[in-house]
Structures are given as structure tokens and as C-alpha cells.
Design a protein around this motif. Structure first.
Motif, PDB file in Angstrom:
ATOM      1  N   LEU A   1       8.062   2.383  -8.015  1.00 20.30           N
ATOM      2  CA  LEU A   1       8.157   3.399  -6.972  1.00 20.30           C
ATOM      3  C   LEU A   1       6.808   3.947  -6.543  1.00 20.30           C
ATOM      4  O   LEU A   1       6.602   4.264  -5.381  1.00 20.30           O
ATOM      5  CB  LEU A   1       9.047   4.549  -7.437  1.00 20.30           C
ATOM      6  CG  LEU A   1      10.527   4.246  -7.601  1.00 20.30           C
ATOM      7  CD1 LEU A   1      11.269   5.479  -8.088  1.00 20.30           C
ATOM      8  CD2 LEU A   1      11.139   3.780  -6.287  1.00 20.30           C
ATOM      9  N   PHE A   2       5.891   4.066  -7.476  1.00 14.65           N
ATOM     10  CA  PHE A   2       4.633   4.735  -7.175  1.00 14.65           C
ATOM     11  C   PHE A   2       3.472   3.773  -6.950  1.00 14.65           C
ATOM     12  O   PHE A   2       2.745   3.885  -5.973  1.00 14.65           O
ATOM     13  CB  PHE A   2       4.289   5.733  -8.279  1.00 14.65           C
ATOM     14  CG  PHE A   2       5.287   6.843  -8.386  1.00 14.65           C
ATOM     15  CD1 PHE A   2       5.274   7.897  -7.494  1.00 14.65           C
ATOM     16  CD2 PHE A   2       6.257   6.823  -9.365  1.00 14.65           C
ATOM     17  CE1 PHE A   2       6.203   8.921  -7.578  1.00 14.65           C
ATOM     18  CE2 PHE A   2       7.203   7.839  -9.458  1.00 14.65           C
ATOM     19  CZ  PHE A   2       7.159   8.888  -8.566  1.00 14.65           C
TER      20      PHE A   2
ATOM     21  N   PHE B   1       3.383   3.516  -2.306  1.00 12.91           N
ATOM     22  CA  PHE B   1       2.456   4.349  -1.560  1.00 12.91           C
ATOM     23  C   PHE B   1       1.341   3.505  -0.963  1.00 12.91           C
ATOM     24  O   PHE B   1       0.405   3.119  -1.637  1.00 12.91           O
ATOM     25  CB  PHE B   1       1.875   5.441  -2.455  1.00 12.91           C
ATOM     26  CG  PHE B   1       2.889   6.456  -2.893  1.00 12.91           C
ATOM     27  CD1 PHE B   1       3.899   6.857  -2.042  1.00 12.91           C
ATOM     28  CD2 PHE B   1       2.846   6.991  -4.159  1.00 12.91           C
ATOM     29  CE1 PHE B   1       4.841   7.791  -2.432  1.00 12.91           C
ATOM     30  CE2 PHE B   1       3.785   7.925  -4.561  1.00 12.91           C
ATOM     31  CZ  PHE B   1       4.784   8.323  -3.699  1.00 12.91           C
ATOM     32  N   LYS B   2       1.457   3.265   0.314  1.00 11.98           N
ATOM     33  CA  LYS B   2       0.477   2.423   0.997  1.00 11.98           C
ATOM     34  C   LYS B   2      -0.514   3.255   1.810  1.00 11.98           C
ATOM     35  O   LYS B   2      -1.453   2.722   2.375  1.00 11.98           O
ATOM     36  CB  LYS B   2       1.188   1.438   1.937  1.00 11.98           C
ATOM     37  CG  LYS B   2       2.215   0.558   1.248  1.00 11.98           C
ATOM     38  CD  LYS B   2       1.590  -0.295   0.159  1.00 11.98           C
ATOM     39  CE  LYS B   2       2.622  -1.217  -0.476  1.00 11.98           C
ATOM     40  NZ  LYS B   2       2.076  -2.004  -1.593  1.00 11.98           N
TER      41      LYS B   2
ATOM     42  N   ILE C   1      -5.936   3.396  -2.930  1.00 13.30           N
ATOM     43  CA  ILE C   1      -4.965   2.682  -3.742  1.00 13.30           C
ATOM     44  C   ILE C   1      -4.407   3.668  -4.761  1.00 13.30           C
ATOM     45  O   ILE C   1      -5.150   4.284  -5.512  1.00 13.30           O
ATOM     46  CB  ILE C   1      -5.598   1.468  -4.441  1.00 13.30           C
ATOM     47  CG1 ILE C   1      -6.134   0.485  -3.396  1.00 13.30           C
ATOM     48  CG2 ILE C   1      -4.586   0.789  -5.368  1.00 13.30           C
ATOM     49  CD1 ILE C   1      -6.818  -0.718  -3.972  1.00 13.30           C
ATOM     50  N   ILE C   2      -3.117   3.835  -4.762  1.00 10.13           N
ATOM     51  CA  ILE C   2      -2.478   4.819  -5.615  1.00 10.13           C
ATOM     52  C   ILE C   2      -2.179   4.219  -6.980  1.00 10.13           C
ATOM     53  O   ILE C   2      -1.576   3.159  -7.093  1.00 10.13           O
ATOM     54  CB  ILE C   2      -1.167   5.328  -4.991  1.00 10.13           C
ATOM     55  CG1 ILE C   2      -1.365   5.693  -3.530  1.00 10.13           C
ATOM     56  CG2 ILE C   2      -0.603   6.493  -5.785  1.00 10.13           C
ATOM     57  CD1 ILE C   2      -2.413   6.741  -3.291  1.00 10.13           C
ATOM     58  N   LYS C   3      -2.607   4.896  -8.022  1.00  8.18           N
ATOM     59  CA  LYS C   3      -2.293   4.493  -9.388  1.00  8.18           C
ATOM     60  C   LYS C   3      -1.765   5.709 -10.140  1.00  8.18           C
ATOM     61  O   LYS C   3      -2.049   6.846  -9.789  1.00  8.18           O
ATOM     62  CB  LYS C   3      -3.541   3.942 -10.092  1.00  8.18           C
ATOM     63  CG  LYS C   3      -4.073   2.640  -9.517  1.00  8.18           C
ATOM     64  CD  LYS C   3      -3.131   1.489  -9.797  1.00  8.18           C
ATOM     65  CE  LYS C   3      -3.675   0.180  -9.262  1.00  8.18           C
ATOM     66  NZ  LYS C   3      -2.747  -0.934  -9.471  1.00  8.18           N
ATOM     67  N   ILE C   4      -0.997   5.468 -11.165  1.00  2.00           N
ATOM     68  CA  ILE C   4      -0.460   6.573 -11.949  1.00  2.00           C
ATOM     69  C   ILE C   4      -0.832   6.408 -13.410  1.00  2.00           C
ATOM     70  O   ILE C   4      -1.069   5.302 -13.896  1.00  2.00           O
ATOM     71  CB  ILE C   4       1.078   6.660 -11.820  1.00  2.00           C
ATOM     72  CG1 ILE C   4       1.743   5.411 -12.383  1.00  2.00           C
ATOM     73  CG2 ILE C   4       1.485   6.901 -10.376  1.00  2.00           C
ATOM     74  CD1 ILE C   4       3.254   5.494 -12.461  1.00  2.00           C
TER      75      ILE C   4
END
Length: 208
Positions: free
Chosen positions: A132-133, A137-138, A166-169
Motif C-alpha cells: 500500500l505504501f 505513493f507515486k 520515492i516513498i519508503k516506510i
């Protein structure tokens, strides 16, 4: 075609009738079938929160009686059940950063099945959170909209020579915990009345 409406995975199944109860004497086949049924229930709970489970791409689940730490990626889970099969464990310990949480914390006075429920919820939350994350998230706008709706901070990296963020969690960060709480609310509802959640203090507990 998978027999599960909300689970896109093809696996061999046990011919044994699905059991609503498992214990440490259950076979890996029985636990595997139980796991897939529980994940099916998890996906229904995620749908109730209007989360897009269609992008979840879980393709492989492994089970072993080895004594090792279970782990998961965006499309694979490895369940190592050695400690659960070898002893009767009456508690489930979470990472120190979550262990005292009233929803996703450690569990006291619980059964083998309760341990397995929490373990499955933990590892499947990694799969869901990653899907999902990390993948969805683009754009910053997309991420910021979700951030406003949930009040969850995002870990955002901008790579050199890349025009886009660039989304990272974090592995056990806010995004993971957002998913994990949805699943644990469900599994906690299955706990016996004698169980407690979040009150167990780990030995050598350190803040993380």
C-alpha cells in the motif's frame, strides 16, 4: 482459481477439514490452511477500511518448524514455528517499541492459537504495508493527502538524479502499525477473557 475470494494466491491445501481451532500438535498443513483462512478474514477487515487490497501480491507462504524469526516482504512470508511447536508458550512478545501498546502490544495468558493469530497478523501487516505504501505513493501530493487523512508521518527519500520523491516506510513504523492495528483489533477480539494486551514488559526492554 483460488478458493479464497479475497486472497490471490495458489497453494496446495490439506485435505483435512478446516479447523476453527489449532494447537501445537496440529500439522503444518493444518496450520497453513488455518493461516490462509485467517488472512482471508484480514482482507475483509481491510476492505471495511476502504483499503485497496487488489494491489496486494502475496505469492508465496513458507512454513517451517525451525526456530528462527519469521519474516515477510511485499510478496512472501516465512513462518518459523519451532518455538511454538517445542514448548507451550503462554505469552506473545512484540518488539519493545510496540510491546506495551494496548492494541498491538504483547499478550499474556494466551493460547497457541492466539500466538499464531498475532504472528500471522504481524507478518501479513508487512506485506500489506509494503504494497500500500511503498508501491502506491507515486507523488508527494498522493502521500500528503493520505498523511492528512490519517495523521501518520511518512518517511520520504529523494534519490540523487531522480526527479520524483520515492516513498519508503520504516519496517515497524507508523504505516506498518496503522495496518497492524486493524488486524490486531480483530485477533484481540478472539482472545480469552483472561488475556492481557500490552502489559507485559520484555526482559532488557529498551526504547527503539
Amino acid at each position: 482459481m483460488s478458493k479464497y475470494k479475497y486472497l490471490n494466491i495458489e497453494m496446495p491445501f490439506s485435505h483435512n477439514k478446516y479447523q476453527n481451532f489449532i494447537n501445537k500438535d496440529s500439522s503444518l498443513e493444518e496450520i497453513k490452511d488455518y493461516t490462509l483462512n485467517l488472512i482471508e478474514s484480514f482482507n475483509k477487515k481491510l476492505l471495511e477500511k476502504e483499503l485497496d487490497i487488489s494491489i496486494i501480491n502475496l505469492t508465496k507462504i513458507q512454513f517451517s518448524t525451525r526456530s528462527a524469526r519469521s519474516n515477510a516482504s511485499d510478496n512472501k512470508i516465512r513462518f518459523y514455528l519451532g518455538e511454538y511447536h517445542q514448548t507451550i508458550i503462554r505469552s506473545f512478545n512484540e518488539y519493545p517499541s510496540m510491546n506495551k501498546d494496548s492494541i498491538i502490544g504483547g499478550i499474556d495468558n494466551c493460547t497457541f492459537q492466539d500466538n499464531i493469530n498475532a504472528l500471522i497478523a504481524h507478518e501479513y501487516s508487512h506485506v500489506v504495508a509494503s504494497s500500500l505504501f511503498n508501491k502506491v505513493f507515486k507523488s508527494m501530493e498522493n502521500a500528503e493527502n493520505f498523511q492528512k487523512e490519517t495523521n501518520l508521518p511518512l518517511i520520504i527519500f529523494k534519490y540523487p538524479h531522480s526527479p520524483n520523491y520515492i516513498i519508503k516506510i520504516k519496517p515497524h513504523g507508523f504505516e506498518f502499525q496503522y495496518i497492524y492495528k486493524i488486524l490486531r483489533i480483530y485477533t484481540n477480539s478472539l482472545l480469552p477473557k483472561s488475556a492481557t494486551v500490552g502489559k507485559k514488559k520484555l526482559k532488557n526492554d529498551k526504547n527503539t
